[in-house]
Design an enzyme around this catalytic site. Structure first.
Site, PDB file in Angstrom:
ATOM      1  N   ARG A 186       0.807  -1.212   0.000  1.00  0.00           N
ATOM      2  CA  ARG A 186       0.000   0.000   0.000  1.00  0.00           C
ATOM      3  C   ARG A 186       0.846   1.270   0.000  1.00  0.00           C
ATOM      4  NH1 ARG A 186      -5.375  -1.243   2.431  1.00  0.00           N
ATOM      5  NH2 ARG A 186      -5.516   0.951   2.987  1.00  0.00           N
ATOM      6  N   TYR A 189       0.670   4.357  -2.485  1.00  0.00           N
ATOM      7  CA  TYR A 189      -0.375   5.353  -2.247  1.00  0.00           C
ATOM      8  C   TYR A 189      -0.107   6.138  -0.964  1.00  0.00           C
ATOM      9  CZ  TYR A 189      -5.080   7.339  -1.729  1.00  0.00           C
ATOM     10  OH  TYR A 189      -6.148   8.189  -1.590  1.00  0.00           O
ATOM     11  N   PRO A 318      -5.441  -1.300   7.858  1.00  0.00           N
ATOM     12  CA  PRO A 318      -5.540  -0.744   9.215  1.00  0.00           C
ATOM     13  C   PRO A 318      -6.706  -1.333   9.989  1.00  0.00           C
ATOM     14  CG  PRO A 318      -6.228   0.871   7.574  1.00  0.00           C
ATOM     15  CD  PRO A 318      -5.658  -0.280   6.817  1.00  0.00           C
TER      16      PRO A 318
END
Length: 357
Positions: A186, A189, A318
């Site tokens: 990730r 980003y 998360p």
């Protein structure tokens, strides 16, 4: 040079600076390259706004609201995740212009305000070409900041709650620096957006640029892509198709969902704040839901009999995400007004119309 052809536009295109600089004039003959000149805000350039990523989910709603507010809008999008269909209803407006362009290449136009929204925002799309995702955030920010510097224009960066990573502080205030994996799947980003924020504040400190930075938390509503992999669109599409609702992990991870109309209102309020107030400002809904609660709500509203299945949690996903919006409340007089179920109803209707067609 952009791989996309630049077609004629009603918005004046300015030539790149050469040595010596090309002297370009506005209609009132004020020299554009006269750095001591006071910015001209009279017609035909008054209230002209550039929206990058303007054909995307958020960008198309922003373009619509800006036109309703009386602005002329130049919508720029490379159509990687945005679609011209999202803004097709605006094409007949004299106040709207669409330009296919990739922000990783420079753009030379004349505007007073810039909303920089260009970047794929869903994991499926930004992980498809992670190098390009980072370039879009970083090179795109450099190009738009350079344009804003040349024009002395106000510029807003649409940053993201992903700058907080998998947070150790809950809820997340703007003062929290985050907990981000810099080398994960990730990261293209997350770190791209963090770097873009760095560039914005360096341009503010070094060039006294008029910047605004917002951090957008989970947002949903009509014009989301059905294939973007985000949790709201996934659940709605799966429920409408009668497919199994896919939950990753145990479903107890939390998110806060803000309806798109509320988000756009906060974004425009931020752009309207006094010069010198830079943010960052969190924009999102502080009401927290578990992913399982969202799935159950979607099933009830769609009257679907789809089963719920659980799968392993993706890397770096998360566990919790909730904005502290005290700053938005105090400086923007803003907070979300749309309850989750009220916002889900038009969103479900939108996806149902897509699937029916």
């Amino acid at each position: 040079m952009s791989e996309y052809p630049v077609r004629p536009t009603r918005f004046p295109l300015a030539a790149p600076a050469t040595n010596p600089p090309i002297r370009k004039y506005r209609y009132d003959k004020t020299l554009l390259n006269d750095q001591s000149a006071t910015p001209i805000m009279t017609d035909p350039f008054s209230d002209t706004v550039l929206v990058t990523g303007g054909a995307g989910f958020l960008g198309s709603h922003l373009c619509e609201r800006l036109i309703d507010a009386g602005h002329d809008v130049l919508c720029v999008d490379n159509q990687y995740t945005g679609t011209k269909h999202n803004v097709s209803h605006l094409l007949a407006s004299r106040r709207f212009e669409f330009l296919r362009h990739d922000v990783t290449f420079p753009l030379y136009v004349e505007v007073q305000q810039i909303y920089n929204l260009a970047c794929p925002a869903s994991p499926i799309h930004y992980q498809r070409d992670p190098v390009q995702t980072t370039k879009t955030s970083v090179h795109g920010a450099i190009n738009m900041l350079g344009l804003a510097k040349r024009l002395r224009a106000r510029i807003l960066q649409a940053s993201t709650s992903e700058v907080y990573g998998d947070p150790a502080v809950h809820p997340q205030p703007e003062s929290y620096w985050g907990s981000v994996n810099p080398i994960g799947v990730r990261s293209c980003y997350d770190e791209g957006k963090r770097c873009a924020e760095t560039l914005f504040f360096d341009y503010f400190r070094q060039h006294q640029l008029d910047i605004k930075v917002i951090r957008i938390f989970n947002t949903y509503g009509p014009r989301m892509r059905p294939d973007d992999g985000r949790v709201v669109s996934n659940f709605i599409v799966q429920a409408l198709k009668g497919e199994a609702i896919t939950l990753f992990g145990d479903g107890q991870q939390t998110r806060s969902f803000c309806y798109v109309d509320d988000l756009i209102d906060g974004m425009m309020r931020m752009m309207g704040t006094e010069k010198g107030f830079t943010g960052p400002v969190n924009l999102g809904n502080p009401v927290e839901f578990t992913i399982l609660e969202l799935a159950e709500t979607v099933l009830r509203l769609t009257r679907s009999k789809s089963p719920i299945v659980f799968k392993p949690l993706p890397e770096d996903d998360p566990r919790q995400r909730q904005p502290d919006i005290a700053l938005a409340r105090s400086t923007l007089s803003w907070e979300p007004a749309t309850p989750l179920e009220e916002g889900l109803e038009p969103t479900i209707a939108y996806f149902k119309s897509l699937l029916d067609s």
